[in-house]
Design a protein around this motif. Structure first.
Motif, PDB file in Angstrom:
ATOM      1  N   ALA A 115       0.830  -1.209   0.000  1.00 12.80           N
ATOM      2  CA  ALA A 115       0.000   0.000   0.000  1.00 12.80           C
ATOM      3  C   ALA A 115       0.862   1.255   0.000  1.00 12.80           C
ATOM      4  N   ASN A 116       1.930   1.264   0.795  1.00 12.85           N
ATOM      5  CA  ASN A 116       2.857   2.399   0.790  1.00 12.85           C
ATOM      6  C   ASN A 116       3.484   2.587  -0.585  1.00 12.85           C
ATOM      7  N   ARG A 117       3.834   1.489  -1.206  1.00  8.98           N
ATOM      8  CA  ARG A 117       4.456   1.581  -2.534  1.00  8.98           C
ATOM      9  C   ARG A 117       3.486   2.150  -3.548  1.00  8.98           C
ATOM     10  N   GLY A 118       2.251   1.669  -3.548  1.00 10.01           N
ATOM     11  CA  GLY A 118       1.269   2.192  -4.486  1.00 10.01           C
ATOM     12  C   GLY A 118       1.066   3.680  -4.325  1.00 10.01           C
ATOM     13  N   GLY A 138      11.318  -3.176  10.896  1.00  4.75           N
ATOM     14  CA  GLY A 138      11.596  -1.780  10.622  1.00  4.75           C
ATOM     15  C   GLY A 138      10.700  -1.255   9.519  1.00  4.75           C
ATOM     16  N   LEU A 139      10.749   0.033   9.275  1.00  5.38           N
ATOM     17  CA  LEU A 139       9.899   0.657   8.264  1.00  5.38           C
ATOM     18  C   LEU A 139      10.328   0.261   6.866  1.00  5.38           C
ATOM     19  N   ASN A 140       9.351   0.035   5.996  1.00  2.48           N
ATOM     20  CA  ASN A 140       9.670  -0.343   4.621  1.00  2.48           C
ATOM     21  C   ASN A 140      10.177   0.859   3.824  1.00  2.48           C
ATOM     22  N   GLN A 141      10.790   0.589   2.708  1.00  2.00           N
ATOM     23  CA  GLN A 141      11.495   1.618   1.926  1.00  2.00           C
ATOM     24  C   GLN A 141      10.564   2.598   1.221  1.00  2.00           C
ATOM     25  N   TRP A 142       9.249   2.318   1.188  1.00  2.00           N
ATOM     26  CA  TRP A 142       8.315   3.190   0.483  1.00  2.00           C
ATOM     27  C   TRP A 142       7.662   4.214   1.406  1.00  2.00           C
ATOM     28  N   VAL A 143       8.053   4.233   2.665  1.00  5.04           N
ATOM     29  CA  VAL A 143       7.506   5.196   3.621  1.00  5.04           C
ATOM     30  C   VAL A 143       8.218   6.539   3.452  1.00  5.04           C
TER      31      VAL A 143
END
Length: 273
Positions: A115-118, A138-143
């Motif tokens: 969802a973050n990536r989209g 940890g937080l994903n790279q799309w945040v």
């Protein structure tokens, strides 16, 4: 807890701290706060914990106060990137961004990352609210905007306070926790007209059938409570439901304001007689 990209072992983010190797404690802040077996130190430690909890609320409020209208998206961290729910989440994130919403997730992998990536790929605002867990990644790279929380209850407040609705994709206990907390807040009118969308009819239909056959049939909930849930497989329908709910709330607020103005005018006229 994440794996250090330099290959030097696990990493845990705890608020502003980054911990590695022997510095990583055996328990989380939530566990130390709630575990009744370690109550001997409550007089000396819990007061300081209260200040730390306050600090988490302040940081969350300040960091998210300028967000535009947003939607919180929930789903499993265990879903594989090529799974149907991740593909659905990615399309949902993009559609929400195109509709003008920021997308808020728990910041983890799986459905959250999709969802973050989209949202990020569509040019929207992608928010991740992480949590300290013994096994977290940890937080994903799309945040784009990320906050790491120690305490679940502080984090959960941010999911609701800064969102105009929830979209819930297939997930586990954490997803169900957020789903039923949102429904409880709406049912008890702690939040106003807060749309809850379940995406994945095959996954969620058994739960809906149980709610209808047991809770509703036995009078534990009312028919209107089931109307709080929108079940769909369509990204377009999900987003439209959120947009329509926003419009309905805006119309209700406008009507209340007009009624208040009208009452003021009537009262002023009566005072002048």
């Amino acid at each position: 807890m994440s794996q250090n990209r330099t290959g030097r072992g696990p990493v845990r983010h705890r608020g502003a701290l980054t911990l590695r190797r022997a510095a990583i404690p055996p328990s989380t802040a939530d566990q130390r706060l709630l575990d009744s077996r370690s109550r001997a130190d409550w007089r000396t430690r819990d007061a300081w914990r209260a200040l730390r909890i306050l600090a988490e609320f302040v940081e969350g409020f300040e960091s998210l106060a300028e967000l535009p209208s947003a939607v919180s998206v929930f789903g499993s961290a265990r879903s594989k990137p090529d799974s149907p729910e991740c593909e659905l989440a990615r399309r949902l994130g993009a559609a929400l961004a195109e509709a003008g919403y920021a997308v808020i997730t728990g910041g983890g992998p799986g459905v959250m990352e999709a969802a973050n990536r989209g949202a990020a790929e569509a040019g929207g605002i992608s928010v991740g609210l992480g949590i300290e867990l013994p096994f977290e990644q940890g937080l994903n790279q799309w945040v784009d905007l990320g906050i790491d929380f120690r305490y679940f209850f502080a984090r959960k407040t941010m999911f609701v306070k800064y969102a105009q609705g929830f979209v819930v994709l297939p997930g586990g206990f954490g997803t169900l926790d957020e789903l039923f907390e949102a429904l409880t807040l709406v049912q008890t009118r702690k939040v106003t007209r807060f749309p809850v969308v379940l995406m994945g009819t095959e996954y969620w239909s058994g739960l809906i059938d149980w709610l209808r056959a047991r809770m509703l049939a036995e009078g534990k909930i009312g028919p209107e409570d089931l109307d709080l849930i929108c079940l769909t497989d369509s990204v377009a329908n999900a987003v439209q439901h959120l947009v329509d709910s926003d419009a309905a709330l805006a119309a209700e607020q406008e009507a209340r304001e007009e009624a208040a103005v009208a009452r003021t005018r009537v009262d002023s006229g009566a005072d002048g007689e």
